[in-house]
Design a protein around this motif. Structure first.
Motif, mmCIF file in Angstrom:
data_model
loop_
_atom_site.group_PDB
_atom_site.id
_atom_site.type_symbol
_atom_site.label_atom_id
_atom_site.label_comp_id
_atom_site.label_asym_id
_atom_site.label_seq_id
_atom_site.Cartn_x
_atom_site.Cartn_y
_atom_site.Cartn_z
ATOM 1 N N ASN A 95 0.814 -1.221 0.000
ATOM 2 C CA ASN A 95 0.000 0.000 0.000
ATOM 3 C C ASN A 95 0.845 1.269 0.000
ATOM 4 N N LYS A 96 2.141 1.128 0.287
ATOM 5 C CA LYS A 96 3.014 2.301 0.355
ATOM 6 C C LYS A 96 3.344 2.853 -1.043
ATOM 7 N N ASP A 97 3.052 2.094 -2.081
ATOM 8 C CA ASP A 97 3.276 2.508 -3.467
ATOM 9 C C ASP A 97 4.696 3.049 -3.697
ATOM 10 N N TYR A 98 4.854 4.335 -4.039
ATOM 11 C CA TYR A 98 6.195 4.866 -4.329
ATOM 12 C C TYR A 98 7.105 4.859 -3.107
ATOM 13 N N ALA A 99 6.503 4.753 -1.921
ATOM 14 C CA ALA A 99 7.303 4.775 -0.683
ATOM 15 C C ALA A 99 7.664 3.364 -0.207
ATOM 16 N N ILE A 100 7.344 2.372 -0.990
ATOM 17 C CA ILE A 100 7.596 0.967 -0.642
ATOM 18 C C ILE A 100 9.064 0.762 -0.216
ATOM 19 N N LEU A 101 9.252 -0.100 0.784
ATOM 20 C CA LEU A 101 10.627 -0.401 1.215
ATOM 21 C C LEU A 101 10.979 -1.830 0.810
ATOM 22 N N VAL A 102 12.058 -1.943 0.057
ATOM 23 C CA VAL A 102 12.574 -3.273 -0.284
ATOM 24 C C VAL A 102 14.045 -3.289 0.109
ATOM 25 N N ASN A 103 14.379 -4.165 1.040
ATOM 26 C CA ASN A 103 15.785 -4.307 1.447
ATOM 27 C C ASN A 103 16.009 -5.757 1.873
ATOM 28 N N LYS A 104 16.997 -6.013 2.709
ATOM 29 C CA LYS A 104 17.288 -7.417 3.029
ATOM 30 C C LYS A 104 16.367 -7.982 4.105
ATOM 31 N N PHE A 105 15.377 -7.195 4.502
ATOM 32 C CA PHE A 105 14.371 -7.663 5.474
ATOM 33 C C PHE A 105 12.946 -7.579 4.922
ATOM 34 N N TYR A 106 12.733 -6.732 3.937
ATOM 35 C CA TYR A 106 11.398 -6.562 3.342
ATOM 36 C C TYR A 106 11.459 -6.993 1.871
ATOM 37 N N TYR A 107 10.574 -7.904 1.521
ATOM 38 C CA TYR A 107 10.664 -8.451 0.161
ATOM 39 C C TYR A 107 9.363 -8.299 -0.630
ATOM 40 N N LEU A 108 9.519 -8.442 -1.952
ATOM 41 C CA LEU A 108 8.392 -8.425 -2.879
ATOM 42 C C LEU A 108 8.018 -9.869 -3.222
ATOM 43 N N SER A 109 6.765 -10.068 -3.555
ATOM 44 C CA SER A 109 6.362 -11.428 -3.927
ATOM 45 C C SER A 109 6.989 -11.800 -5.277
ATOM 46 N N SER A 110 7.163 -13.101 -5.489
ATOM 47 C CA SER A 110 7.819 -13.556 -6.723
ATOM 48 C C SER A 110 6.976 -13.209 -7.949
ATOM 49 N N THR A 111 5.705 -12.924 -7.740
ATOM 50 C CA THR A 111 4.830 -12.628 -8.885
ATOM 51 C C THR A 111 4.636 -11.128 -9.100
ATOM 52 N N TYR A 112 5.278 -10.291 -8.259
ATOM 53 C CA TYR A 112 5.036 -8.852 -8.408
ATOM 54 C C TYR A 112 5.698 -8.279 -9.659
ATOM 55 N N VAL A 113 4.868 -7.674 -10.476
ATOM 56 C CA VAL A 113 5.343 -6.931 -11.647
ATOM 57 C C VAL A 113 4.580 -5.604 -11.642
ATOM 58 N N PRO A 114 5.268 -4.458 -11.632
ATOM 59 C CA PRO A 114 4.542 -3.175 -11.654
ATOM 60 C C PRO A 114 3.641 -3.104 -12.881
ATOM 61 N N GLU A 115 2.453 -2.528 -12.708
ATOM 62 C CA GLU A 115 1.484 -2.495 -13.815
ATOM 63 C C GLU A 115 1.772 -1.403 -14.832
ATOM 64 N N ASP A 116 2.550 -0.400 -14.426
ATOM 65 C CA ASP A 116 2.712 0.769 -15.298
ATOM 66 C C ASP A 116 4.136 0.908 -15.838
ATOM 67 N N LEU A 117 4.761 -0.245 -16.140
ATOM 68 C CA LEU A 117 6.120 -0.180 -16.696
ATOM 69 C C LEU A 117 6.087 0.429 -18.095
ATOM 70 N N VAL A 118 7.020 1.319 -18.375
ATOM 71 C CA VAL A 118 7.172 1.830 -19.744
ATOM 72 C C VAL A 118 8.647 1.710 -20.125
ATOM 73 N N SER A 119 8.904 1.691 -21.412
ATOM 74 C CA SER A 119 10.295 1.515 -21.816
ATOM 75 C C SER A 119 11.032 2.863 -21.802
ATOM 76 N N ILE A 120 12.305 2.792 -21.527
ATOM 77 C CA ILE A 120 13.134 4.004 -21.450
ATOM 78 C C ILE A 120 13.788 4.198 -22.818
ATOM 79 N N GLY A 121 13.570 5.374 -23.400
ATOM 80 C CA GLY A 121 14.065 5.636 -24.755
ATOM 81 C C GLY A 121 15.572 5.467 -24.886
ATOM 82 N N TRP A 122 16.004 5.189 -26.091
ATOM 83 C CA TRP A 122 17.408 4.874 -26.372
ATOM 84 C C TRP A 122 18.342 6.032 -25.997
ATOM 85 N N ASP A 123 17.848 7.281 -26.153
ATOM 86 C CA ASP A 123 18.667 8.450 -25.805
ATOM 87 C C ASP A 123 19.097 8.443 -24.347
#
Ligand SMILES: [Zn+2]
Length: 333
Positions: free
Chosen positions: A145-173
Motif C-alpha cells: 500500500n506504500k506505493d512509491y514509498a515501498i521499502l525493499v531491502n534485506k528484510f522486506y521483500y516483494l512477492s515472486s509474482t510482483y510486476v509493476p502495472e505501469d512499466l514503460v520503456s526508457i528511450g534509447w537516448d
C-alpha cells in the motif's frame, strides 16, 4: 454586670482565636502531608528513587508517554536508557533491542558486535532498521500500500509474482545498450528521469540509465549463478536475493553518464556530484550511501538511485539519513 459581660466576650474570642490557630496549623500540616504524598506519586520522585538524575527524568517525561514511563519504572535502573532516549531516532518499541547491543565493560566502555567506535545513534539506527539481525533473517513481505514509498531491502521483500502495472520503456537516448536492449521502469519514474536528464543536459551533463526494472526470474537466475559458482556468502555480497532487489520495484535506476560507465570511478565524476546535489528535486535519492553499509546491507553504490517522488525524496535528503532509517522511523506505522 457590664464588666463581667465584657470579660466573657473576651474569653470566647480567645477560645475562638485558639481554635482558629489550631485549625490553620492542622490545615498547613495536612497540606504539607498531602503535598508530600502527592510528590511520591510523581514521575520525578519515582525515577529519582530508581537512581535517575533530574536531567534524565526531564528527558524521559519530554519524550515518553504515560504507559512507556510506567513500563520504565517497572525496570531496573540502567545507565544506558537515558543515552538511547536522548537519540533523535529513538523508538520506544526498540529499547530492548538497543540495550541488547550494549555490553557493559568494567570501565563502562561498550562494544557493538566486537567493533569499537559504534555510538548510541548508530546502535539506534541499526536496531530500527533490523540490521542487528542477520540479513535475510526475520524477513517480511513489504507493505504494497506504500506505493512509491515501498521499502525493499534485506528484510522486506516483494512477492515472486510482483510486476509493476505501469512499466514503460526508457528511450534509447536515455540509456546504455543497443537499440533493442529494452529497459523499463514505472511510468512516473521514467518521466521524472527525463526531466532530470533535460536539466542535467543544460549543464553539459549526459545521464544514462544502466539497470532499471529487473524481473524476479532474472534476479533469481543472476543470484543462483553466483551462488552455484562461489557459494551463498559470495552471492550475497554481490547480488540481492530474488524478491529482495529494489530493481524489481521498477522504482530504481542505475545511473551513469556518457563520460563514465564505471562502477569504481563514477563517484569521482562531476555527474555524480550533480546527482548528489540535485536528484532529490526530481524525486530520486542515492539509496546506498557511503558509511551506511551496515544499515542498508549494501556496499556504497554511487550509481544506484531510488525514486520516491519529489516530496518524500526531498524529506529524506534533508533529513540526511538512509531510506531504511527514514522508513523505520516515520513510515512503518
Ligand atoms: Zn542498482
Amino acid at each position: 454586670m457590664k464588666k463581667k459581660k465584657v470579660y466573657r466576650l473576651k474569653k470566647s474570642v480567645k477560645i475562638f482565636i485558639l481554635i482558629f490557630i489550631l485549625a490553620i496549623c492542622l490545615l498547613i500540616f495536612g497540606i504539607k502531608k498531602l503535598n508530600d504524598y502527592m510528590y511520591t506519586q510523581t514521575y520525578e520522585y519515582k525515577f529519582a528513587q530508581l537512581g535517575y538524575s533530574s536531567e534524565n527524568i526531564k528527558l524521559f517525561i519530554s519524550k515518553l508517554n504515560d504507559s512507556e514511563l510506567n513500563e520504565l519504572l517497572a525496570m531496573e535502573f540502567n545507565e544506558f536508557i537515558p543515552e538511547f532516549v536522548n537519540c533523535k531516532y529513538f523508538m520506544y518499541k526498540n529499547l530492548n533491542g538497543y540495550l541488547s547491543q550494549v555490553i557493559t565493560q568494567e570501565d563502562d566502555f561498550f562494544k557493538y558486535h566486537g567493533t569499537e567506535g559504534y555510538d548510541y545513534d548508530n546502535i539506534v539506527a541499526l536496531t530500527n532498521v533490523g540490521s542487528i539481525f542477520k540479513y535475510y533473517e526475520n524477513t517480511k513481505p513489504t507493505d504494497m500500500n506504500k506505493d512509491y514509498a515501498i521499502l525493499v531491502n534485506k528484510f522486506y521483500y516483494l512477492s515472486s509474482t510482483y510486476v509493476p502495472e505501469d512499466l514503460v520503456s526508457i528511450g534509447w537516448d536515455y540509456r546504455l545498450g543497443g537499440p533493442k536492449d529494452y529497459k523499463y521502469a514505472r511510468k512516473e519514474v521514467v518521466e521524472a528521469f527525463i526531466n532530470m536528464w533535460n536539466d542535467a543536459k543544460m549543464e553539459g551533463i549526459y545521464l544514462l540509465v544502466d539497470s532499471a526494472y529487473r524481473e524476479y526470474e532474472k534476479q533469481d537466475s543472476v543470484y543462483r549463478e553466483y551462488e552455484n559458482k562461489h557459494g551463498t556468502k559470495y552471492a550475497d555480497s554481490i547480488a540481492a536475493r530474488p524478491g529482495f532487489s529494489e530493481h524489481q520495484t521498477g522504482l530504481s535506476l542505475d545511473i551513469y553518464s556518457k563520460e563514465c560507465v564505471s562502477a569504481s570511478t563514477f563517484k569521482d565524476t562531476k555527474t555524480y556530484a550533480w546527482l548528489i546535489a540535485n536528484a532529490h528535486k526530481y524525486g530520486f535519492i542515492l539509496r546506498y550511501p557511503k558509511g551506511k553499509e551496515k544499515i542498508t546491507g549494501y556496499n556504497y553504490e554511487s550509481w544506484h538511485y531510488r525514486y520516491l517522488g519529489v516530496d518524500l525524496a526531498t524529506k529524506v535528503y534533508e533529513e540526511g539519513i538512509t531510506y531504511d532509517e527514514y522508513y523505520a522511523f516515520y513510515l512503518d506505522k
